[in-house]
Design a protein around this motif. Structure first.
Motif, PDB file in Angstrom:
ATOM      1  N   TYR A   1      36.029  41.453 -22.535  1.00 42.47           N
ATOM      2  CA  TYR A   1      35.485  43.143 -23.527  1.00 42.47           C
ATOM      3  C   TYR A   1      34.261  44.253 -22.337  1.00 42.47           C
ATOM      4  N   THR A   2      33.730  43.609 -22.086  1.00 41.75           N
ATOM      5  CA  THR A   2      32.293  43.905 -21.545  1.00 41.75           C
ATOM      6  C   THR A   2      33.455  45.662 -20.361  1.00 41.75           C
ATOM      7  N   ASP A   3      34.620  45.191 -19.313  1.00 34.32           N
ATOM      8  CA  ASP A   3      35.024  45.600 -18.415  1.00 34.32           C
ATOM      9  C   ASP A   3      35.085  46.857 -19.587  1.00 34.32           C
ATOM     10  N   LEU A   4      35.412  47.183 -20.230  1.00 36.45           N
ATOM     11  CA  LEU A   4      35.469  48.079 -21.034  1.00 36.45           C
ATOM     12  C   LEU A   4      35.134  49.170 -21.921  1.00 36.45           C
TER      13      LEU A   4
END
Lengths: 431, 494
Positions: B107-110
């Motif tokens: 999710y952090t990549d988003l």
């Protein structure tokens, strides 16, 4: 950029100003924030509220500049805390671990239309500027390629040969060649000394939508509606690689000298970064929800942007890490172009152009140029845009069969066109 | 989250272990016998291994944690843990790829990153040198020159490229007509869409589509109220526009009708007036005639001497009238034929009926014309059932020959009825030339016309000619007459 002033209650405005100031300074003393900050904030809140509450009965304009008031009172209220004082002043480079989180967008002069060139008999679909900045080429739906003088806007030459819309043009800066691709599956190489087609690159199974040249290797990359991108050797016309992996039309392709050398955007809403040597996908970026119709590589930074109907997204090379969203242009974005100054231009299918500051994502200007007289209002749309090599002129190819040239407004200053920017109040989600 | 859960698990285990020691009578956990005391012991179940693995000194096939058994192939991935101890959940997404492949699954990549300063090294493009190197390698790769192979220290190696000989008579080596399905694509990348926005009730209501109620079909036979049936009709939504030209047309027709009526009325009035005038005129005339008759009667009663003269005059008048009448009839009669001609065309039966004497020439047998050209006998009857034949009349009315003969055609033999013999011979005859002439008579002069004038002694010709020249302007009688005629005609028109 003028926006409607949002009507909020005084309470909300004050609280928001507090929050902004807190966010602005929290990074500088991140280690010591945790427990102290909450108490401090409460103290701020009470003091400021009291001070403003007294003044506001008379002065209603106060609510427009709450941040100033907030900072002022905060500075007054907390002399003892040293770290805060340090943070409250300038950004100390030794203290700051990270860069400031609330950067103000850089001011850019607004752009205005200064020339309209008509001559095409169909939509103008693509533009390319010559490396020497003397002329530029446009490909159009009337199957011709026209060469125009950049300084005067006069037509120099018309080339015919395609049997359907010319979707992409590219001028080589290593040899006197012009490359064009069209919806008739043809990719042509024109020799500009003789103004004739000298090579055809045969292999695409469907309309070829975009073309780009590699800056250092004599290699050409085209992308097509058959969901592939093909890499061609310019001299031998051989199809070196066929980059498969997309599941829908590949709408845009860009080449660069650094890794990853080929980037494609497709109508299956993915972006793929390719390894040119192996001919394989290096990374797939699936963040977009709608077709990716355009890509733009930053000329100085190691970043790029992709445009789609839902958002414009910025990414980092070489792995394609997502940086940020540029939202606000709610239309089908057909084209993106980036300046060295950090101006990003997005042109949409409804004829609007939005100009953004690259670093912060602030939209500082919106243009909707009028259509050429004789055209319907619905015939406004931008298919391609490009900065010239001096990056002082923006050339757009439009759906009302004209080419519009924009330049920066020299008379504008920061005072006449102020930056109307409010930092985003980040709602931090727990994850 | 991952870390927390692992900690939780560990703590739970510890607790369990503790409790198991304290509460259970028979501990379910069996520890293997310590090293040295394992002589007669064989681990049979999973728990016999305790925390450890297989025992090398016990020569039995051992499968601690079920590892090492020949299992049926299963898709299950082994749980992997990264360097920090966190479980690698993206192993699922990385199944078919190399470990170096860039795959975004967290999710952090988003999330958007902090806005960086322009000078940060991460944002800088790699050096030109590095780029050049890569390009050089690629160029060599694309053009087929591989790197230098080992050749005992020499920097370069001279290679000679030779085309392999192709046998010209060799047929193609490989079959290329077989179609094989495409191989599986590379595993799909995880979709990093931002979570979709929450739908408010209002927005959901906006997208509601009412059920379709057809005007034609009703498959399940539902009874639907009439207002629902017509709901989608769009009746109240359209305003009916009538072109204004209809009104204009109606008005124009009305006006035209009124004008026509007025005109008719006016004409009728005029005609009435005219008729009245005519009537009056006729009455006047009749009155005059009556008056004249009365006068004559009165005149006859009074005058006796002139009766014979008058009678003779009357007789002369009557006879003249009769002659005129006959001449008129003969001129204007539709047949325009003489008695003789008429008798010629008559049928023999009619001549007999009339009592006309026998015709002189009777060369051939004469047939009654009424017998010819009849539509009786073979030609008569039903006409084959055709009901579109127009057979009300069988002969043309009057016949064309009558029409032809109605038209006045002066023939060359117009004099034939008055002069039965040749007109020319009559003209040429000299019957009235005397055999013996009187002495002293003028002869040898050819006559030009009935009366031969001699030379003009009194100059009357000249006088008459002069009179003729000035005749047009100086004839008051004729000019006045013409004016009278013109005025009369004009009056009549009115």
């Amino acid at each position: 950029l003028l926006q409607d002033v949002q009507k909020h209650s005084v309470h909300t405005l004050v609280f928001r100003s507090l929050k902004r100031t807190h966010d602005m300074f929290v990074s500088d003393h991140a280690k010591s924030v945790s427990m102290n900050c909450i108490g401090i904030i409460l103290v701020f809140y009470k003091s400021i509220f009291h001070s403003i509450g007294v003044a506001l009965t008379a002065d209603t304009t106060m609510h427009r500049n709450p941040s100033e008031g907030g900072i002022h009172s905060m500075a007054l209220a907390l002399p003892p805390s040293q770290s805060l004082l340090e943070g409250g002043g300038t950004r100390n480079s030794t203290l700051a671990r990270k860069a400031p989180t609330m950067p103000k967008p850089q001011w850019h002069p607004p752009w205005k239309l200064f020339r309209v060139i008509s001559g095409h008999l169909g939509w103008v679909r693509s533009i390319a500027v010559e490396p020497g900045n003397q002329w530029f080429v446009t490909g159009s739906a009337d199957r011709t390629i026209k060469i125009w003088d950049l300084a005067s806007g006069k037509l120099k030459l018309s080339l015919t040969g395609h049997i359907s819309t010319v979707r992409g043009v590219a001028v080589s800066n290593r040899s006197p060649y012009l490359f064009s691709c069209g919806e008739d599956k043809q990719v042509k190489c024109w020799d500009l000394e003789y103004n004739k087609v000298i090579r055809h690159y045969h292999g695409h199974l469907s309309a070829v939508y975009d073309i780009d040249l590699h800056p250092t290797i004599d290699v050409l990359v085209t992308c097509s509606r058959d969901a592939t991108a093909r890499v061609w050797d310019i001299r031998t016309k051989a199809n070196v690689h066929t980059l498969t992996g997309h599941t829908n039309t590949v709408a845009t392709v860009r080449c660069q000298a650094a890794e990853p050398q080929v980037i494609t955007g497709s109508h299956d809403s993915t972006i793929r970064l390719w390894d040119l040597i192996a001919g394989k996908t290096r990374a797939t970026l699936t963040n977009h929800k709608k077709s990716v119709r355009t890509l733009a590589l930053h000329p100085r930074q190691y970043t790029f942007a992709s445009g789609s109907a839902d958002n414009i997204k910025q990414w980092m090379f070489p792995d394609g890490n997502f940086i940020q969203n540029l939202s606000g242009h709610n239309a089908i974005i057909n084209t993106l172009a980036v300046n060295s100054d950090g101006v990003l231009v997005s042109g949409a299918d409804n004829g609007t152009i939005h100009l953004w500051d690259w670093r912060t994502g602030y939209n500082f200007q919106r243009i909707h140029a009028a259509v050429q007289p004789g055209s319907l209002d619905s015939e406004s749309g931008i298919f391609a845009c490009m900065f010239d090599n001096s990056e002082s002129r923006l050339i757009t190819a439009e759906a009302d069969k004209t080419i519009k040239v924009y330049k920066e407004d020299d008379t504008a200053t920061e005072e006449t066109h102020p930056v109307n920017w409010k930092p985003e109040i980040l709602k931090r989600k727990r994850f | 989250l991952a870390r927390l859960s692992q900690d939780q698990l560990e703590s739970e285990e510890r607790l369990r272990a503790q409790t198991s020691y304290s509460t259970a009578l028979v501990s379910s956990r069996r520890e293997p016998p310590p090293y040295g005391h394992r002589k007669a012991w064989v681990p049979r179940s999973l728990e016999d291994f305790g925390d450890g693995g297989a025992f090398p000194e016990i020569h039995v096939a051992q499968f601690p944690l079920e590892m090492g058994r020949k299992k049926k192939t299963s898709n299950a991935l082994a749980v992997q843990v990264d360097a920090e101890g966190k479980i690698k959940y993206d192993a699922i997404a990385r199944q078919g790829q190399g470990k170096d492949k860039v795959i975004f699954s967290k999710y952090t990549d988003l999330l958007p990153k902090e806005v960086l300063n322009e000078d940060t090294p991460e944002l800088q493009k790699p050096d030109e040198e590095a780029v050049k190197e890569v390009s050089q390698l690629q160029w060599e790769f694309i053009h087929g020159t591989q790197g230098v192979a080992f050749n005992s220290g020499a920097k370069q190696r001279v290679i000679r490229m030779v085309e392999m000989q192709k046998d010209p008579m060799e047929p193609p080596r490989f079959k290329i007509n077989k179609k094989i399905p495409r191989g599986p694509p590379s595993p799909p990348a995880p979709v990093m869409h931002s979570p979709s926005r929450k739908m408010t009730v209002k927005e959901q209501q906006e997208w509601k589509i009412p059920p379709c109620i057809s005007n034609w079909k009703n498959a399940k036979g539902y009874t639907i109220p009439l207002d629902k049936r017509l709901a989608a009709d769009g009746r109240g939504l359209q305003t009916v526009h009538i072109n204004e030209n209809f009104a204009k047309l109606a008005e124009a027709l009305y006006i035209a009708d009124r004008k026509a009526r007025e005109a008719v009325e006016m004409r009728a009035q005029v005609e009435k007036k005219m008729a009245q005038k005519e009537k009056e005129k006729k009455e006047e005339k009749l009155r005059e005639l009556a008056q004249m008759a009365r006068d004559r009667r009165a005149g006859i009663k009074t005058g006796g001497e002139d009766t014979e003269v008058r009678e003779r005059d009357e007789i002369r008048h009557d006879r003249r009238k009769e002659r005129q009448h006959d001449r008129n009839i003969s001129r204007a009669a539709p047949d325009k034929r003489s008695k003789l001609q008429r008798d010629q065309d008559r049928d023999i039966s009619e001549l007999i009926a009339l009592g006309v004497p026998n015709p002189r020439s009777a060369s051939e047998a004469q047939y009654d014309q009424r017998l010819f050209n009849q539509s009786k006998g073979m030609d008569s009857g039903f006409a084959g059932g055709e009901d579109e034949t127009y057979n009300v009349y069988d002969q043309p009315f009057r016949g064309s020959r009558d029409m032809a003969s109605n038209i006045y055609r002066p023939s060359k033999n117009i004099e034939k009825d008055t002069y039965t013999d040749d007109f020319d011979t009559l003209m040429q005859n000299n019957r009235f030339v005397p055999d013996k002439e009187f002495s002293g008579a003028d002869h040898g002069q050819r006559r030009e016309g009935p009366v031969q004038f001699e030379e003009d002694p009194f100059g009357l010709d000249k006088f008459l000619e002069e009179a003729k020249q000035h005749g047009g302007s100086k004839r008051p009688s004729t000019s006045s007459r013409s004016k009278d005629d013109y005025h009369d005609k004009k009056r009549r028109k009115e």
